[in-house]
Design an enzyme around this catalytic site. Sequence first.
Site, PDB file in Angstrom:
ATOM      1  N   LYS A 184      59.797  58.489  39.255  1.00  0.00           N
ATOM      2  CA  LYS A 184      60.845  59.040  38.053  1.00  0.00           C
ATOM      3  C   LYS A 184      61.989  58.012  38.131  1.00  0.00           C
ATOM      4  O   LYS A 184      62.327  57.405  39.033  1.00  0.00           O
ATOM      5  CB  LYS A 184      61.226  60.576  38.642  1.00  0.00           C
ATOM      6  CG  LYS A 184      59.978  61.450  38.556  1.00  0.00           C
ATOM      7  CD  LYS A 184      59.016  61.647  37.563  1.00  0.00           C
ATOM      8  CE  LYS A 184      57.945  62.616  37.734  1.00  0.00           C
ATOM      9  NZ  LYS A 184      56.995  62.629  36.669  1.00  0.00           N
TER      10      LYS A 184
HETATM   11  C1  LIG Z   1      56.261  64.093  37.287  1.00  0.00           C
HETATM   12  C2  LIG Z   1      55.987  65.308  36.369  1.00  0.00           C
HETATM   13  C3  LIG Z   1      55.921  66.599  36.810  1.00  0.00           C
HETATM   14  C4  LIG Z   1      55.483  66.750  38.348  1.00  0.00           C
HETATM   15  O1  LIG Z   1      56.603  66.432  39.150  1.00  0.00           O
HETATM   16  P1  LIG Z   1      56.311  66.618  40.658  1.00  0.00           P
HETATM   17  O2  LIG Z   1      57.639  66.321  41.342  1.00  0.00           O
HETATM   18  O3  LIG Z   1      55.313  65.205  40.937  1.00  0.00           O
HETATM   19  O4  LIG Z   1      55.544  67.915  40.974  1.00  0.00           O
HETATM   20  C5  LIG Z   1      56.102  67.722  36.034  1.00  0.00           C
HETATM   21  N1  LIG Z   1      55.862  67.502  34.766  1.00  0.00           N
HETATM   22  C6  LIG Z   1      56.378  66.349  34.272  1.00  0.00           C
HETATM   23  C7  LIG Z   1      56.380  66.300  32.538  1.00  0.00           C
HETATM   24  C8  LIG Z   1      56.288  64.972  35.031  1.00  0.00           C
HETATM   25  O5  LIG Z   1      56.284  64.086  34.304  1.00  0.00           O
END
Ligand SMILES: *Cc1c(COP(=O)(O)O)cnc(C)c1O
Length: 384
Positions: A184
Amino acid sequence: MPDDFLPLTRPDISEDDIAEVVDTLRSGWLVYGGKTQRFEAEFRKLAGAEHAVAVSSCTAGMHLALLAAGVGPGDEVITSPLTFPATANVIVHAGATPVLADICADDLNIDPAEIERRVTPRTKAIMPVHYAGQPCRMDEILAIARRHGLLVIEDAATAAGAYYRGRPIGSLGDATVFSFYAIKNMTTGEGGIVTTDDAALAEKVASLRNHGLDSNAWNRYAKEGQPFYTVTEPGFKYPFTDLQASLGLGQLRRLREFNEKRTRLAALYGKLFARLPEVETPTVRPEVESNWHLYVVRLREAGISRDAFIAALRERGIGTAVHYLPVHYHPYYRERFGFGKGDYPVTEREFERLVSLPLFPLMSEADVERVVGAVEAILGEKRR
Ligand SMILES: *Cc1c(COP(=O)(O)O)cnc(C)c1O
């Protein structure tokens, strides 16, 4: 595979980030300590929210936010079909039913008119997903929620540092949940955070992340803390550690710089792709500031399938991905909820032709030129 492989993304971890983690290791306080509290306080400022509760992932945070908001069996929650499966999974984990509303063709975000069409007496909440880091049409969504008495719990996994009409994501809905997963815009390896202005909801999330105890380790072992704790409701083990917080503090400090670099690279992509009519570049709506989590292009009469295009880029040493396989294509969701092909025509049509290209702050302008050059060569072969 060429040894100069350009991945879709890569985290930017500085020597200062590493030193801060080492400092935590030496401090003897690894979980829910001073650094987690500092990180929560700093993130609260970015998000423009009264409360921020750090948890083990965005998925964990969305699960707890739904539970804390009272979403449960018999309830329906409306979300986008074009999302990571976690969004729908947590609705199921809360015991509720996911209801999908089709997307808008411009920004690939959930369409407020489709939400409105799907509201029933059982609808309890809307979960907008800020696709690729671009905020949803929040004014319209919040108005629908007000009109029908619904909660708005945002999947802002990819939207840290994005803005809607000048307001930070994190300050709009009843609760907003961010991800700090490795890829992210800012990372703590794994991690997530729930922001809200609702003190009771924040307290409930904080309790549920730690077994449902009414007091966390910090209170328990601090000098003035009480020597016992009680369970008010069986919670979960969705912790955030001070190791994550120490990485997150530096990442948070650099988030604006990261997002600005992404924005510059995205602008360069846009300029260079202008000469390729087969490549539809992302549309950013004027009222939002995207954090450019992803650079998603769509192929237009390119004479090559999206999947063949991905394979050709891979042969040229360029990593890509497809965000996302629509929720209603997953076998579980088809079988359990009866979703099928044809239910969400805009999502289905756009899904077939979209592809995410490399974009991350450590990328150079030359990398962007290389990707565009490779795309041009692949499409050129098809034109001949
Ligand atoms: C990455 C992501 C998630 C999950 O996030 P985590 O921290 O890995 O649980 C949920 N929704 C979207 C749209 C994502 O891109």
